[in-house]
Design an enzyme around this catalytic site. Structure first.
Site, short mmCIF file in Angstrom:
data_model
loop_
_atom_site.label_atom_id
_atom_site.label_comp_id
_atom_site.label_asym_id
_atom_site.label_seq_id
_atom_site.Cartn_x
_atom_site.Cartn_y
_atom_site.Cartn_z
N CYS A 1 10.58 -23.79 12.03
CA CYS A 1 10.51 -23.26 10.68
C CYS A 1 11.85 -23.41 9.96
O CYS A 1 12.90 -23.02 10.47
CB CYS A 1 10.13 -21.79 10.75
N GLU B 1 7.27 -34.94 6.50
CA GLU B 1 7.12 -34.59 7.90
C GLU B 1 5.95 -33.63 8.09
O GLU B 1 5.65 -32.82 7.22
CB GLU B 1 8.41 -33.95 8.44
#
Length: 372
Positions: free
Chosen positions: A345, A91
């Protein structure tokens, strides 16, 4: 042997050298491929005749493909699920900001809209950080330099990328050779990124930090510290046992002395684990001899996989106030982007959603372009 990406620079230079082809044709080939992603090698004009059969037999314009593209609900974050030629997935995430918003040093900021690309360096990760979704995958494989660069190529077709951060899947310094080669390609034509606009994040691979400055000068280094003392660090980051905090700080001291640059310190805020006032004072004392920017990161949930909770806004603000107000350490709180598409994150873990969309990009206040 698998056919290599045209952006595997080392292999391309090697094959050109064997064939007696000058390497100055390489940036021209890269530029053509970036501008013409579906090209055939015979479409590229003005190459030596020996180059065409070599390219056909050894290289592809791209060895990866975009499997899924998902925009966040606020249209400022775009996540890519990229399929590699071996069938694995990684990703990458585009985050959009406006660097004119907010102030720097009390003065209005210059600049304009920009996009930062968060890049993966491995399929999975062997560091096993307990707060990170990628760590639940375990380590699968390293990416080649070409597979790393191709993430930038794919993203560049959606947005003009100004900054690159190696904060996606994997520990970049555990894939050191490919990382260095990929960044050298990004610094040259046709990408022409500035080293000051590239940030490499690491949990603290000491032997790699020791050579990073000489191999990649003027780069930004971010260290995933996440705890001010070794025992807490080991509890939440098992790999920290191999990199004792004292030795890590010695390596960072040497790095800073040689580079003359500030270091980003990443610190995830975990409720009742590392977010108390005592921890803020310990962190400040640990960093008192350094020139750093501390980035406090609110913990992002990873479904039912984690036992951690997100620190309250009050705790985060108190932690920041101690570092900034009491010790004068520049401290930011990361604005979380892309939580709804698991692109924030610590949330990158391979899955294959069915949703695909392309939306227009909105703008956020710039929180990452810190003028180091």
């Amino acid at each position: 042997m698998a056919i290599a990406s045209i952006f595997d620079g080392g292999e391309l230079k090697k094959q050109f050298q064997i064939a007696g082809i000058k390497p100055n044709f390489i940036p021209f080939i890269w530029k053509y491929v970036v501008q013409n992603p579906n090209c055939d090698w015979d479409d590229i004009p003005s190459l030596p005749s020996a180059a065409y059969p070599l390219l056909r037999s050894h290289f592809k314009p791209s060895t990866s493909s975009l499997h899924t593209v998902i925009d966040s609900s606020d249209n400022v974050t775009t996540k890519f699920l990229i399929k590699l030629q071996n069938g694995s997935f990684v990703e990458a995430v585009i985050m959009r900001y406006d660097s004119r918003l907010g102030k720097y040093g009390g003065k209005p900021r210059s600049g304009g809209p920009r996009s930062t690309l968060c890049i993966s360096s491995q399929v999975g990760c062997k560091m096993g950080c307990k707060f990170c979704a990628t760590g639940t995958m375990g380590f699968k494989s390293n990416l080649s330099s070409g597979e790393i660069v191709e993430q930038l190529v794919h993203a560049s077709r959606f947005s003009q990328i100004r900054n690159v951060v190696f904060m996606g899947m994997g520990e970049p310094l555990n894939n050191y050779s490919a990382l260095v080669e990929a960044i050298h390609i990004m610094l040259g034509s046709p990408f022409q990124l500035s080293p000051k606009k590239i940030t490499v994040s690491t949990v603290g691979i000491i032997h790699a930090i020791n050579k990073l400055q000489s191999d990649l000068p003027n780069l930004n280094l971010a260290v995933s510290l996440h705890a001010p003392v070794q025992n807490i660090r080991c509890q939440i980051m098992p790999a920290a046992r191999a990199f004792p905090l004292e030795k890590l700080m010695d390596a960072l001291q040497t790095y800073q002395k040689n580079s003359g640059q500030k270091i980003f310190i990443e610190y995830i805020m975990l409720d009742e684990v590392n977010d108390e006032e005592e921890h803020a004072h310990q962190l400040a004392k640990l960093l008192e001899t350094f020139q750093v920017v501390v980035n406090l990161i609110p913990f992002n949930p990873i479904g039912n996989l984690s036992c951690f909770k997100t620190s309250s806004e009050h705790k985060v603000a108190r932690f920041q106030k101690i570092l900034r107000g009491t010790y004068g350490i520049r401290t930011t709180v990361r604005k979380e982007m892309g939580q709804d598409i698991s692109g924030a994150c610590g949330q990158l873990v391979v899955n294959q959603p069915n949703k695909s969309s392309m939306g227009s990009a909105g703008l956020l206040t710039d929180i990452e372009d810190l003028h180091l």
